[in-house]
Design a protein around this motif. Structure first.
Motif, PDB file in Angstrom:
ATOM      1  N   ALA A  56      18.933 -82.633  29.032  1.00 54.65           N
ATOM      2  CA  ALA A  56      18.850 -81.720  30.172  1.00 54.65           C
ATOM      3  C   ALA A  56      19.317 -82.439  31.430  1.00 54.65           C
ATOM      4  O   ALA A  56      19.072 -83.640  31.602  1.00 54.65           O
ATOM      5  CB  ALA A  56      17.415 -81.235  30.347  1.00 54.65           C
ATOM      6  N   PRO A  57      20.000 -81.737  32.312  1.00 52.48           N
ATOM      7  CA  PRO A  57      20.467 -82.369  33.559  1.00 52.48           C
ATOM      8  C   PRO A  57      19.296 -82.987  34.328  1.00 52.48           C
ATOM      9  O   PRO A  57      18.230 -82.387  34.430  1.00 52.48           O
ATOM     10  CB  PRO A  57      21.078 -81.199  34.344  1.00 52.48           C
ATOM     11  CG  PRO A  57      21.420 -80.184  33.318  1.00 52.48           C
ATOM     12  CD  PRO A  57      20.383 -80.313  32.247  1.00 52.48           C
ATOM     13  N   TYR A  58      19.516 -84.185  34.830  1.00 53.23           N
ATOM     14  CA  TYR A  58      18.466 -84.915  35.512  1.00 53.23           C
ATOM     15  C   TYR A  58      18.714 -84.932  37.020  1.00 53.23           C
ATOM     16  O   TYR A  58      19.832 -84.735  37.488  1.00 53.23           O
ATOM     17  CB  TYR A  58      18.372 -86.354  34.987  1.00 53.23           C
ATOM     18  CG  TYR A  58      19.712 -86.985  34.722  1.00 53.23           C
ATOM     19  CD1 TYR A  58      20.391 -87.681  35.713  1.00 53.23           C
ATOM     20  CD2 TYR A  58      20.334 -86.843  33.476  1.00 53.23           C
ATOM     21  CE1 TYR A  58      21.635 -88.245  35.476  1.00 53.23           C
ATOM     22  CE2 TYR A  58      21.576 -87.396  33.232  1.00 53.23           C
ATOM     23  CZ  TYR A  58      22.232 -88.082  34.232  1.00 53.23           C
ATOM     24  OH  TYR A  58      23.462 -88.617  34.001  1.00 53.23           O
ATOM     25  N   TYR A  59      17.682 -85.135  37.764  1.00 52.53           N
ATOM     26  CA  TYR A  59      17.656 -85.285  39.212  1.00 52.53           C
ATOM     27  C   TYR A  59      17.855 -83.985  39.989  1.00 52.53           C
ATOM     28  O   TYR A  59      17.104 -83.683  40.895  1.00 52.53           O
ATOM     29  CB  TYR A  59      18.683 -86.330  39.718  1.00 52.53           C
ATOM     30  CG  TYR A  59      18.542 -86.583  41.206  1.00 52.53           C
ATOM     31  CD1 TYR A  59      17.503 -87.372  41.686  1.00 52.53           C
ATOM     32  CD2 TYR A  59      19.401 -85.988  42.119  1.00 52.53           C
ATOM     33  CE1 TYR A  59      17.332 -87.564  43.046  1.00 52.53           C
ATOM     34  CE2 TYR A  59      19.241 -86.175  43.482  1.00 52.53           C
ATOM     35  CZ  TYR A  59      18.201 -86.971  43.940  1.00 52.53           C
ATOM     36  OH  TYR A  59      18.028 -87.144  45.282  1.00 52.53           O
ATOM     37  N   ASN A  60      18.863 -83.167  39.642  1.00 49.29           N
ATOM     38  CA  ASN A  60      19.141 -81.999  40.476  1.00 49.29           C
ATOM     39  C   ASN A  60      18.263 -80.782  40.198  1.00 49.29           C
ATOM     40  O   ASN A  60      18.338 -79.788  40.898  1.00 49.29           O
ATOM     41  CB  ASN A  60      20.633 -81.614  40.428  1.00 49.29           C
ATOM     42  CG  ASN A  60      21.210 -81.651  39.038  1.00 49.29           C
ATOM     43  OD1 ASN A  60      20.493 -81.499  38.059  1.00 49.29           O
ATOM     44  ND2 ASN A  60      22.511 -81.862  38.941  1.00 49.29           N
ATOM     45  N   LYS A  61      17.409 -80.851  39.161  1.00 51.63           N
ATOM     46  CA  LYS A  61      16.361 -79.850  38.890  1.00 51.63           C
ATOM     47  C   LYS A  61      16.880 -78.406  38.901  1.00 51.63           C
ATOM     48  O   LYS A  61      16.489 -77.597  39.739  1.00 51.63           O
ATOM     49  CB  LYS A  61      15.209 -80.026  39.881  1.00 51.63           C
ATOM     50  CG  LYS A  61      14.542 -81.390  39.795  1.00 51.63           C
ATOM     51  CD  LYS A  61      13.416 -81.552  40.785  1.00 51.63           C
ATOM     52  CE  LYS A  61      12.177 -80.842  40.332  1.00 51.63           C
ATOM     53  NZ  LYS A  61      11.016 -81.186  41.187  1.00 51.63           N
ATOM     54  N   PRO A  62      17.752 -78.056  37.961  1.00 55.59           N
ATOM     55  CA  PRO A  62      18.261 -76.687  37.900  1.00 55.59           C
ATOM     56  C   PRO A  62      17.181 -75.691  37.494  1.00 55.59           C
ATOM     57  O   PRO A  62      16.172 -76.056  36.895  1.00 55.59           O
ATOM     58  CB  PRO A  62      19.354 -76.764  36.827  1.00 55.59           C
ATOM     59  CG  PRO A  62      18.946 -77.916  35.962  1.00 55.59           C
ATOM     60  CD  PRO A  62      18.306 -78.902  36.891  1.00 55.59           C
ATOM     61  N   THR A  63      17.419 -74.423  37.803  1.00 50.91           N
ATOM     62  CA  THR A  63      16.544 -73.351  37.322  1.00 50.91           C
ATOM     63  C   THR A  63      16.810 -73.129  35.834  1.00 50.91           C
ATOM     64  O   THR A  63      17.758 -73.689  35.262  1.00 50.91           O
ATOM     65  CB  THR A  63      16.843 -72.055  38.074  1.00 50.91           C
ATOM     66  OG1 THR A  63      18.203 -71.663  37.790  1.00 50.91           O
ATOM     67  CG2 THR A  63      16.671 -72.227  39.576  1.00 50.91           C
ATOM     68  N   GLN A  64      16.006 -72.280  35.213  1.00 49.95           N
ATOM     69  CA  GLN A  64      16.230 -71.952  33.803  1.00 49.95           C
ATOM     70  C   GLN A  64      17.578 -71.267  33.615  1.00 49.95           C
ATOM     71  O   GLN A  64      18.273 -71.491  32.616  1.00 49.95           O
ATOM     72  CB  GLN A  64      15.090 -71.096  33.267  1.00 49.95           C
ATOM     73  CG  GLN A  64      13.751 -71.817  33.206  1.00 49.95           C
ATOM     74  CD  GLN A  64      13.780 -73.069  32.342  1.00 49.95           C
ATOM     75  OE1 GLN A  64      14.116 -73.013  31.157  1.00 49.95           O
ATOM     76  NE2 GLN A  64      13.422 -74.216  32.926  1.00 49.95           N
ATOM     77  N   GLU A  65      17.983 -70.459  34.590  1.00 49.93           N
ATOM     78  CA  GLU A  65      19.302 -69.823  34.506  1.00 49.93           C
ATOM     79  C   GLU A  65      20.412 -70.868  34.619  1.00 49.93           C
ATOM     80  O   GLU A  65      21.416 -70.805  33.910  1.00 49.93           O
ATOM     81  CB  GLU A  65      19.463 -68.769  35.608  1.00 49.93           C
ATOM     82  CG  GLU A  65      20.780 -67.999  35.560  1.00 49.93           C
ATOM     83  CD  GLU A  65      20.960 -67.146  34.307  1.00 49.93           C
ATOM     84  OE1 GLU A  65      22.109 -66.770  34.020  1.00 49.93           O
ATOM     85  OE2 GLU A  65      19.942 -66.854  33.618  1.00 49.93           O
ATOM     86  N   GLY A  66      20.197 -71.857  35.492  1.00 49.06           N
ATOM     87  CA  GLY A  66      21.170 -72.949  35.598  1.00 49.06           C
ATOM     88  C   GLY A  66      21.280 -73.743  34.316  1.00 49.06           C
ATOM     89  O   GLY A  66      22.382 -74.124  33.884  1.00 49.06           O
ATOM     90  N   THR A 104      13.729 -86.457  33.036  1.00 49.61           N
ATOM     91  CA  THR A 104      14.737 -85.665  33.755  1.00 49.61           C
ATOM     92  C   THR A 104      14.163 -84.890  34.932  1.00 49.61           C
ATOM     93  O   THR A 104      14.914 -84.478  35.818  1.00 49.61           O
ATOM     94  CB  THR A 104      15.409 -84.656  32.817  1.00 49.61           C
ATOM     95  OG1 THR A 104      14.423 -83.721  32.340  1.00 49.61           O
ATOM     96  CG2 THR A 104      16.054 -85.362  31.625  1.00 49.61           C
ATOM     97  N   GLY A 105      12.843 -84.666  34.925  1.00 49.31           N
ATOM     98  CA  GLY A 105      12.258 -83.806  35.946  1.00 49.31           C
ATOM     99  C   GLY A 105      12.608 -82.354  35.752  1.00 49.31           C
ATOM    100  O   GLY A 105      12.504 -81.541  36.667  1.00 49.31           O
ATOM    101  N   CYS A 106      13.017 -82.017  34.538  1.00 49.12           N
ATOM    102  CA  CYS A 106      13.528 -80.678  34.247  1.00 49.12           C
ATOM    103  C   CYS A 106      13.088 -80.296  32.835  1.00 49.12           C
ATOM    104  O   CYS A 106      13.338 -81.037  31.889  1.00 49.12           O
ATOM    105  CB  CYS A 106      15.051 -80.704  34.351  1.00 49.12           C
ATOM    106  SG  CYS A 106      15.878 -79.205  33.878  1.00 49.12           S
TER     107      CYS A 106
END
Length: 298
Positions: A108-118, A143-145
């Motif tokens: 999962a993308p880390y640091y930028n904390k996308p929404t579930q849609e992202g 990841t914070g996500c």
């Protein structure tokens, strides 16, 4: 299930360094040791492979070495190919496919904390860029996500080559949730301490840190579980409890690399900063715990 899948006993392989560079010869030897001890797939350049501090060139070289080492064997390559930038993750996925990887593991993308849609759009773009199997990798502690169960199931249903998720959240309820609402999705354990509970709940494999050191134990545990011999699988999981625990006495992969060095499986104990060697106290603890196990060499 119509989807191509990669399941079973898998090892999140370490990346050995020598004099600050990837030790390519040792890397290939480590992978071949995994093959010889019954591992179904190796996972290069994941969290345990220190992917966050490798250059893009080193990342690609590690994938190429893994593919070459596994060529002509029954062991597959599930290449780490994630990033916090979608375009970079797509590029790594395409490289892995073009260079013979059997599938990709995408964190999962880390640091930028996308929404579930992202998250959905991120993984959809990756899946559409390749044809090989894609395994989602959920490790929110790093990841914070968090990839929520609904998002993982939505991706599974909408993307032909997304076949499951590596769950490293440590949350058994999450694994139950996934399989209760979509029994076809493949759940892979990403937490060595709870490999057996996840497998006994319907998980189809593990991606293990400890199996760098003890691939034969992990291979047997997973095979027993997938053959519904759960008492035998639990016995091995219980036997591995102490080593699984000590492998996380400091941030992964600090302890496992130290253990590999102590066992003589790598020539030098090197990390990429900001990771560094474990404390003297933890080195003693790691070595003492290792004495409880029969560690096979090359």
């Amino acid at each position: 299930m119509d989807k191509k899948i990669i399941i079973g006993a898998m090892t999140a392989i370490i990346t050995p360094f020598k004099n600050g560079k990837v030790d390519e010869e040792s890397y290939s030897k480590l992978i071949k040791r995994q093959i010889n001890n019954g591992i179904d797939a190796v996972v290069p350049v994941g969290t345990t492979g220190e992917s966050a501090t490798l250059t893009h060139d080193e990342h690609r070289i590690c994938i190429e070495i893994a593919v070459d080492a596994c060529k002509g064997t029954n062991t597959k390559v599930l290449a780490g190919a994630g990033s916090n930038a979608t375009h970079e993750a797509v590029g790594l996925a395409e490289f892995a496919q073009d260079h013979g990887a059997d599938g990709i593991l995408s964190v999962a993308p880390y640091y930028n904390k996308p929404t579930q849609e992202g998250l959905y759009l991120h993984y959809k773009a990756i899946a559409e860029s390749v044809e090989i199997p894609v395994l989602l990798y959920n490790v929110p502690g790093r990841t914070g996500c968090n990839i929520e169960a609904k998002t993982a199931i939505r991706l599974f249903n909408d993307c032909e080559n997304i076949y499951g998720v590596k769950e490293a959240s440590g949350d058994i309820d999450k694994c139950v949730d996934l399989l209760a609402h979509e029994p076809r999705i493949i759940v892979i354990s990403g937490e060595d301490a709870i490999n057996y509970p996840i497998l006994s709940n319907g998980g189809k494999g593990v991606i293990s840190v400890t199996s760098n050191l003890l691939p034969d134990y992990t291979a047997k545990l997973t095979k027993f579980a997938l053959d519904n011999e759960f008492l035998k699988a639990k016995a091995i999981n219980d036997e591995l409890y102490n080593i699984n625990k000590v492998m996380f006495c400091e941030s992964n992969p600090i302890p496992i690399k130290a253990a590999m060095f102590i066992a003589g499986l790598i020539d030098s104990l090197e990390y990429r900063l900001p990771l560094c060697k474990p404390s003297k106290e933890n080195l003693i603890k790691i070595e003492k715990t290792m004495k409880q196990y029969n560690i096979k060499g090359f």
